[in-house]
Design a protein around this motif. Structure first.
Motif, PDB file in Angstrom:
ATOM      1  N   ARG A 134      -7.713  69.420  59.435  1.00 28.90           N
ATOM      2  CA  ARG A 134      -8.945  69.966  58.863  1.00 28.90           C
ATOM      3  C   ARG A 134      -8.633  71.373  58.396  1.00 28.90           C
ATOM      4  NH1 ARG A 134     -14.319  70.175  62.684  1.00 28.90           N
ATOM      5  NH2 ARG A 134     -15.444  71.799  61.578  1.00 28.90           N
ATOM      6  N   ARG A 164     -19.193  73.161  63.068  1.00 31.22           N
ATOM      7  CA  ARG A 164     -20.413  72.510  62.589  1.00 31.22           C
ATOM      8  C   ARG A 164     -21.495  72.687  63.641  1.00 31.22           C
ATOM      9  NH1 ARG A 164     -17.877  66.695  61.256  1.00 31.22           N
ATOM     10  NH2 ARG A 164     -16.713  67.201  63.144  1.00 31.22           N
ATOM     11  N   GLN A 196     -25.756  68.115  66.015  1.00 25.85           N
ATOM     12  CA  GLN A 196     -26.742  67.288  65.320  1.00 25.85           C
ATOM     13  C   GLN A 196     -26.967  66.035  66.155  1.00 25.85           C
ATOM     14  OE1 GLN A 196     -26.351  67.964  61.414  1.00 25.85           O
ATOM     15  NE2 GLN A 196     -27.785  66.453  60.651  1.00 25.85           N
ATOM     16  N   ALA A 244     -24.578  62.783  66.653  1.00 28.60           N
ATOM     17  CA  ALA A 244     -23.200  63.075  66.250  1.00 28.60           C
ATOM     18  C   ALA A 244     -22.333  63.162  67.494  1.00 28.60           C
ATOM     19  CB  ALA A 244     -23.145  64.387  65.482  1.00 28.60           C
ATOM     20  N   TYR A 252     -19.453  64.609  67.703  1.00 23.75           N
ATOM     21  CA  TYR A 252     -18.533  65.745  67.789  1.00 23.75           C
ATOM     22  C   TYR A 252     -19.071  66.868  68.663  1.00 23.75           C
ATOM     23  CZ  TYR A 252     -21.370  67.043  63.703  1.00 23.75           C
ATOM     24  OH  TYR A 252     -22.396  67.278  62.841  1.00 23.75           O
ATOM     25  N   HIS A 273     -14.641  56.088  62.841  1.00 21.87           N
ATOM     26  CA  HIS A 273     -14.519  57.451  62.347  1.00 21.87           C
ATOM     27  C   HIS A 273     -13.237  58.105  62.845  1.00 21.87           C
ATOM     28  CE1 HIS A 273     -17.716  58.669  59.753  1.00 21.87           C
ATOM     29  NE2 HIS A 273     -18.484  57.794  60.366  1.00 21.87           N
ATOM     30  N   GLU A 279     -21.402  61.242  61.956  1.00 23.21           N
ATOM     31  CA  GLU A 279     -20.674  62.407  61.447  1.00 23.21           C
ATOM     32  C   GLU A 279     -21.502  63.019  60.304  1.00 23.21           C
ATOM     33  OE1 GLU A 279     -16.959  62.701  62.385  1.00 23.21           O
ATOM     34  OE2 GLU A 279     -16.243  64.097  60.877  1.00 23.21           O
ATOM     35  N   PRO A 280     -22.734  63.421  60.627  1.00 23.58           N
ATOM     36  CA  PRO A 280     -23.648  63.850  59.556  1.00 23.58           C
ATOM     37  C   PRO A 280     -23.175  65.102  58.842  1.00 23.58           C
ATOM     38  CG  PRO A 280     -24.582  64.311  61.721  1.00 23.58           C
ATOM     39  CD  PRO A 280     -23.363  63.492  61.951  1.00 23.58           C
ATOM     40  N   GLN A 281     -22.413  65.922  59.525  1.00 24.06           N
ATOM     41  CA  GLN A 281     -21.972  67.161  58.890  1.00 24.06           C
ATOM     42  C   GLN A 281     -20.516  67.073  58.489  1.00 24.06           C
ATOM     43  OE1 GLN A 281     -22.649  71.021  60.096  1.00 24.06           O
ATOM     44  NE2 GLN A 281     -24.507  70.574  61.244  1.00 24.06           N
ATOM     45  N   THR A 331     -16.772  68.201  57.350  1.00 24.34           N
ATOM     46  CA  THR A 331     -15.880  69.277  57.818  1.00 24.34           C
ATOM     47  C   THR A 331     -15.288  70.064  56.652  1.00 24.34           C
ATOM     48  OG1 THR A 331     -14.013  67.759  57.855  1.00 24.34           O
ATOM     49  CG2 THR A 331     -15.202  68.061  59.920  1.00 24.34           C
TER      50      THR A 331
END
Ligand SMILES: Cc1ncc(C[n+]2csc(CCOP(=O)(O)OP(=O)(O)O)c2C)c(N)n1
Ligand SMILES: Cc1ncc(C[n+]2csc(CCOP(=O)(O)OP(=O)(O)O)c2C)c(N)n1
Ligand code: SF4
Ligand code: SF4
Ligand SMILES: [Mg+2]
Ligand SMILES: [Mg+2]
Lengths: 631, 311, 631, 311
Positions: free
Chosen positions: A45, A81, A84, A87, A89, C467, D23-25, D27
């Motif tokens: 990333r 980020r 949310q 999500a 992450y 994902h 994974e709405p946001q 990177t």
């Protein structure tokens, strides 16, 4: 050794300058007289996502990352980020703290940026409680605020370094020096101020920890560099003056270093449309008489499969480097693994006819890249240097003298026009570039543009002048000759003064470990610890993958009762290669495997080894233990 | 004494020098258009004044790829679709060489299409001859990228549903600085065009129509053909990209309507070749890199140039 | 068996119709009640160049080419190049005679076309003298003249067949039948006339030879076909309805058969721009819910290396066929070899995760192609069928009943919409297509267009919904699950009624031969002969390359004292695989190798074996013998 | 009940359905043009009336390739340069799907250039979005095929000596039936163009200018831009191939001179898509092949159809 070394981790987000800050930190410590070793962890990333670098420093040699770490500088991910619903992450913002804390050793030191981590964050992760439980020493400081006040926000890294220096009892002299070398004007001034201020501010803490930067001194000049540097520099010193490539992590490092320097060295660097082209260009340039290389990682190397076979069949000298990362397919591009061994050994149709070296550390990377060029041009055969993200990316200090070498501009088995005029020609006038008869299998070549050297290089089976031939007798003679070359390479390697294989530990130990490539020095450290703890164990680090160092490995295996093969892949590829080549010892060989993208720590190897001699207990953590076949 | 004495040698050249002693007779089928390419190339070489020893002919795989077996010079018979990347590197390594690449329509416009596009874009100084027989010859007659729509073959029993590629249009859009089409049945024009292409300093692409009597019996034998330079219908300024583009489009379309338009379509003598660009910006040395290995002279060391940065 | 069988060779030039003539000949003999087996030899050249086909025919089963041959029909190469000074290809015109005579057995029959071979040619090659020495029976006949007179010159093949029939005591009924089936009008008439005339003319010779076509009878209907047919038909019967490919010898045969039939079977065949695209299309179509395949040979398969890894990582079911030819690189495109084994097992970065079968003959090719589809779709894994030019191209009669099978339209571990609605979803609504938990490693999939089945297929490491994830624990769980699938495949294969491995010879023999792929039946014939000659030897034909049939092979090797591994490559790849997998037996395993483009003849295997038990004498001819490691 | 109930479902669609829960946001870096593509695509889908379950988005590798992570639909994140062959096969397997392929300028015009050319030639019915940021983003800023000549990067320390590719010209010469260029800074036009492209029955290629503030700071942020459809200078008939070719050439040249021309360049609504061609000639069945596996029905056997030939 663990206890006397500093294991300093800087953690933040991708794009937060963690890399360059850690390099400066390491360089400063090196200049102060220490041995240093870095370990990088970063996501695939560009901006954001938890990233860290560890710098291990000691007045004794350090050749591996440590077990965990003992100083955390947590800067915070400025591109995190926001959380949310739904999500997975989670809260990226606190990861530089949370994820790092999971590995922080007992009694470790934590320095974190209160300008970034708010009170609520700290409360959420229960830092205070956990610090108590683990005996951590926590120092919160507003690095961001300090940076903003005296310069720009990005300079919070400098603030972090200044504060860390204070906490570790290291004065800022070497850091200042590096700032002065790299910057100028206002930016330099601001950084110097911030370094100073942070140092002072941190000095005001009441230190509850004992950890300090050790003191040391080097007898000779030291250079800080990565495995990728060593490989590229060896290529340049080998007279390599052509590279073609296409970017791919982690091979990009070597490609970039070459591209940045080749024109100064009077060579050519080409970034081309894909890896098929890259390998083909390297073949074309080598054919035309320039020492050439290409390389890639993962899928890029897979695309070179067909041209690699062309180099084998046309006997075009060629060096390829392959930088492994976690596969299969795109896998985990920034994570390390040793799972391309079989791919590199065997990809491309037909019996493979190549040389593959897998160096165990930076010095070996340099040495073996040079050998790769020498073998490639002397034997007209592709030579592949196989390494991985870990070895390519980790930085270490090395004696400057190590590089005081003669360059090697030899094109190997290539004739001059004079020699051509004396060499065998077909009655038609064509040069016999592929004669059956050479004992060592090497039939010297000419180069286009030389008078009288005309021949055809063909990927089809061919006769002495290179013309397509399907005659069975010619076929057998040509195959035998090409196969013979590998036997000669083996003999030459066996005869050479310095074996590519490295022995470590007491020669009379009756337990062994086999290791290859980048995990070598980690295993060696583990061996030292095991012996210190009363075990009797030795290790052999193998670099020659093909031709395989049969005698050496056989000797080693004969001398031990049991042997654990340590490697970073899921199927035990090197253990398999060893069994294939030796046709025995299956009952002695167990595997200690890891394939989660993180290299072994020495402590893990110790643990894995101990559980194995315990009769094959399942290994802890993300390791996997596969007992010997006979068990 | 220079290292590569063959390069730049100034002497009379006989076209027979390009006939090999070892495989003088090609194995192509009787009536194959590929003979026409060989003949035209042998004829062109003395005209451009290059000898077998200073010429590198790189071919792909196909009937066409065997050109390097039947043409006497340094040869590289590479793999399917990859003649161009091999060839262009050889030119960068030793710009003194006369580098010619050749292959089939499958080789060049099918599997090798991307190298074609990028080599043209970069304008490497070389000649690229595509044997366009509208078929895969060597693998026994499958539809190729230039086969006409509706073309029936073993792999396309209902006929191909694909429009053929437009090789010249692609070449031009990609950046080739010399683009021509000729035909095996047209030996004089073919040789002239080859001479121009070889002399051109940049990427010269020749779509060379070669009949395949064995697998492509239905295809026209490319006669009668029209030379656009001789035709009243066309008054093409080959230096004008727009006009060239339109004329190519016409020629490509009409080929499948039974009309064969050949000739020079585009020629930009001013665009610098890639090697020139690189040398001009100091990216590569003026001296051929390949020569250094044969000469005495200092070799740079990283110890002197690079290690300091790391201390 | 050698003595009772007819071993008929027709020789001429490429493009002279040798192939179709030999097929007709074989079919006629099959219809007459015989078992037939063909062996093709041809150059990589479209017109001209020495080519021949052998038809071996017997009333007993024939599963291999014979040793040499006993009847030569020499037609002459009508596209021969004329001789030229300095050219090494010599006098091509007489090669169909000269090169064939080198292999003609003692006492053999020669029928040659005097319309083609002139007296000077015959004198040049000293036919008369040599015939005397070797006891050959020579019948010169003007086949060309006869054909010209009654039809067209190309019909000289028909004349040759008619004359051969007469010399072999076979009436022309079956040949006539075939002419009537294949032709019509004037062409048919002319051929019939020529057949008749040639038969009569040849009948007038005074026969000095005893060789006659044996008589036989089949209990069941027979079909004549090649290995390529069997593979393609198995794919169709497996419900394969999508193929993408790019021509390459010898894989083109399977691709062509599929392309010619798929639209009738309601499927899609695509010839595309290259093999990277071909494999990628097959992946795309399979992902979208159609049973799909692709394939190639040599360099074409090398180009599939990267997409193959993508199929592994995304767990997209996929069947690839790889048809080996002599490598490396372009090698000898029309010659056979077994040197792509390691390439196919390991190409593509990362630990390989695929299934590889190498059938030993036509029936096995059909069976194992079906298993390949079943495994690919049940386990969501690429399955590769590895065969070679020999197996793909050789024709044999087979029971028609063999093909009386149920088609298999199952998509394996693929859910219906109803099942999806009951399956696990992430709280966000995304379908968990890659769950860690399935015991057998197989997490069922959905197909685009199904309501509620949305997921991401990614070549990057990924979590349950697909994902991208670089989490070490997820990584390990996903790798373990994928690796686990292979263990389950092995267990399923071991449990199945019919093993892919074939035993041959007396169970209590204490000498063994290991063989894989297309050389199997040749070795089995050799085993029969060796036992008949008083040796005690048995053989195991192995087809499961990955997952390797450890138990079966171990059992076999335990039961023998010494074992010769017979394979067509220069480095003993299957022997190496066996040593790798078993980790022992190196001291028992010797290699008998051949890699000159010509398959083993049974007699060569006999000879090679005998020299090996003699303590490893160098093998004769173009074979190479590599003694066991311990020797 | 049909097998693929998602296909052809007729209901209101909310653009929020295309925002994933997992994974709405994205990177991507702050300010990255890639966000613009995502937004425009989310906006376009309800307009064309296709739902997440009936849409297959196939991407390559690059920052751009991550589009399939942040867009809720069936997704296939393939390998570098191979999105097109994966996508076009899925469409052949199940023509009911809405197939969209996307990737970067390196992915599509560099390594994947040949598939681009051949997919356009064959006119597969799909939309292809190329994120053109004139750089290799994910591998940290190397020169890409669309980088301007002279562009300096880590691998081109003296600046690139290569002329950039002309993506639209290549697309047209190859045979694409819809060609447009838009920019991330132009969300309204981008969404409109995406709607047209998705609705187009054939190969629709969009060169989507996406700024990369991280590695390509020098590059224009693609403002100010001119919409050629709104401009007085151009009066383009998008159905006219010649005019389209010239206008593309202009737009491609001027991009590197600081002028950003966007809009529709070419649209041929009449050229049948590849699937249509194949179905029309009886090469593939009318019914989606994928459906058969879920339906009861007879399956053909070689025993019945093919073995006879061999007896
Ligand atoms: C990677 C690869 N794929 C396929 C082949 C098989 N092959 C050899 S030549 C050829 C095509 C020949 O057609 P073309 O390039 O038009 O040449 P021609 O024979 O018509 O001159 C093919 C597909 C190969 N050699 N390598
Ligand atoms: C075969 C192969 N070669 C190289 C790479 C490394 N790689 C990943 S993305 C990329 C290029 C990215 O540039 P672009 O396609 O323009 O996408 P962007 O990141 O700019 O959106 C490269 C070279 C790869 N993944 N696979
Ligand atoms: S097959 Fe066609 S292209 Fe090949 S040699 Fe014969 S005529 Fe020429
Ligand atoms: S690197 Fe460039 S293209 Fe990639 S996410 Fe960041 S801004 Fe966007
Ligand atoms: Mg062709
Ligand atoms: Mg880009």
């Amino acid at each position: 050794m663990t206890d006397q070394t500093l294991m300093w981790r800087i953690a933040g987000g991708s794009g937060d300058g963690i890399d360059s800050t850690s390099q400066n930190f390491a360089k400063a410590l090196m200049r102060s007289g220490l041995n240093v070793f870095t370990h990088r962890h970063y996501p695939s990333r560009i901006r954001g996502g938890h990233t860290y670098v560890e710098v291990r420093a000691s007045n004794e040699p350090v050749r591996s990352r440590g077990d965990g770490f003992n100083f955390l500088l947590a800067l915070g991910d400025s591109f995190a980020r926001s959380e949310q619903d739904g999500a997975y992450y989670g809260n990226e913002k606190v990861k530089p703290l949370t994820e790092s804390l999971a590995d922080l050793n007992e009694g470790g030191v934590v320095l974190y940026d209160t300008g970034f981590f708010e009170e609520a964050d700290i409360a959420e992760i229960r830092l205070e409680e956990r610090a108590e439980e683990n005996g951590w020493h926590v120092y919160p400081m507003d690095l961001r605020g300090l940076a903003r006040e005296h310069g720009r926000e990005v300079m919070r890294n400098t603030a972090g370094v200044g504060a860390a220096a204070a906490l570790l009892g290291q004065d800022t002299g070497y850091f200042e020096e590096l700032v002065r070398e790299a910057m100028s004007g206002e930016v330099m001034e601001a950084n110097l101020t911030i370094l100073e201020m942070a140092y002072e501010q941190a000095s005001e803490f009441e230190f509850s920890h004992d950890l300090r930067v050790p003191t040391g001194g080097h007898d000779t000049d030291q250079a800080l560099m990565s495995g990728s540097n060593a490989i590229a520099y060896a290529a340049l010193d080998s007279g390599c003056r052509f590279i073609a490539g296409y970017p791919m992590t982690p091979w990009t490092d070597v490609f970039t270093i070459m591209s940045q320097n080749l024109s100064e060295f009077g060579g050519v660097a080409e970034q081309v449309e894909d890896e098929i082209a890259a390998a083909s260009l390297a073949i074309g340039a080598s054919h035309a008489g320039v020492k050439s290389m290409s390389g890639s990682s993962g899928g890029g190397f897979a695309l070179m499969s067909e041209p690699l076979g062309l180099a084998e069949m046309t006997e075009t000298p060629l060096v390829l480097v392959e930088a492994m990362r976690a596969g299969p397919s795109t896998g985990m591009p920034t994570k390390t693994e040793q799972a391309d061994l079989e791919h590199v050994l065997y990809t491309s149709q037909g019996d493979s006819n190549r040389v593959v070296f897998a160096p165990g550390n930076l010095e070996e990377a340099y040495e073996q890249t040079r050998t790769a060029f020498q073998v490639a041009y002397d034997y007209q055969i592709p030579a592949i240097l196989l390494y991985d993200q870990k070895l390519g990316g980790e930085m270490r200090n090395v004696d400057v003298d190590f590089f005081d070498r003669e360059p090697d501009p030899s094109l190997g088995a290539t004739l001059t026009e004079e020699e051509i005029s004396e060499a065998a020609h077909h009655e038609s006038g064509k040069f016999e570039r592929y004669r059956h008869d050479p004992d060592d299998g090497v039939s010297p070549r000419s180069v286009p543009g030389q008078t009288g050297g005309r021949f055809l290089a063909s990927g089809n089976e061919h006769n002495a002048v290179g013309h397509i031939s399907e005659d069975p007798d010619n076929r057998k003679a040509q195959m035998d000759r090409r196969v013979r070359k590998l036997e000669r390479v083996r003999a030459e390697l066996d005869d050479s003064e310095h074996s590519h294989q490295t022995h470590h530990g007491p020669a009379d130990a009756d337990l062994g470990m086999l290791v290859w490539g980048s995990q070598q020095d980690t295993v060696f450290e583990a061996v030292d610890r095991l012996n210190a703890a009363g075990h009797e164990v030795k290790a052999l680090g193998v670099s020659d993958m093909l031709p395989y160092p049969e005698t050496e490995v056989r000797g080693f295996l004969e001398s031990v009762r049991e042997c654990v093969v340590v490697e970073m892949n899921a199927t035990g590829q090197f253990r398999g290669l060893t069994q294939k080549e030796l046709g025995q010892y299956g009952e002695k060989l167990a595997s200690l495997l890891k394939y989660d993208g993180e290299a072994f720590e020495p402590g893990e190897v110790v643990e894995g080894f101990e559980s194995s001699i315990d009769g094959g207990q399942p290994a802890a953590g993300n390791m996997r233990f596969v007992p010997a076949a006979g068990d | 004494m220079s290292t590569f004495t063959a390069i730049g040698e100034d002497r009379e050249i006989d076209q027979e020098e390009f006939t090999p002693g070892v495989e003088p007779q090609a194995t192509w089928c009787p009536g194959c258009g590929d003979f026409g390419v060989l003949k035209a190339l042998k004829g062109a070489m003395p005209e451009v004044g290059r000898t077998p020893d200073e010429t590198l002919l790189v071919t792909g795989i196909g009937c066409s790829g065997k050109l390097s077996s039947y043409f006497e010079s340094y040869g590289f018979h590479s793999i399917h679709g990859r003649a161009l990347p091999v060839a262009r590197a050889a030119k960068l390594a030793n710009p003194g060489l006369e580098v010619i690449a050749a292959g089939g329509d499958g080789d060049g416009y099918g599997i090798g299409g991307n190298h074609f596009m990028h080599t043209a874009r970069e304008n490497h100084d070389m000649t690229y001859i595509v044997f366009n027989n509208e078929i895969f010859g060597l693998t026994k007659g499958q539809t190729s990228p230039t086969s006409p729509k509706g073309h029936e073959s073993k792999t396309q029993p209902h006929g191909s549903a694909k429009d053929p590629v437009r090789p010249m249009s692609l070449s031009l859009a990609s950046g080739a600085s010399y683009v021509a089409r000729t035909a095996a049945v047209n030996p004089r024009q073919a040789q002239e065009i080859l001479v121009e292409a070889i002399q051109h300093d940049g990427f010269a692409h020749i779509d060379f129509l070669t009949q395949c009597p064995t697998w492509n019996k239905d295809a026209k034998e490319y006669v009668p053909y029209t030379d656009i330079q001789d035709s009243d219908e066309f008054d093409l300024d080959t230096g004008d990209r727009r006009e060239a583009a339109e004329t190519m489009y016409e020629a490509e379309s009409r080929l499948y309507e039974g009309e064969v338009l050949t000739g020079r379509f585009y020629h930009d003598p001013d665009r610098p070749s890639y090697g020139e660009e690189k040398r001009a910006q100091g990216d590569v040395p003026e001296e051929p890199v390949a020569e250094r290995y044969f000469e005495d002279g200092e070799w740079e060391r990283t110890a002197d140039r690079l290690i300091d940065r790391h201390t």
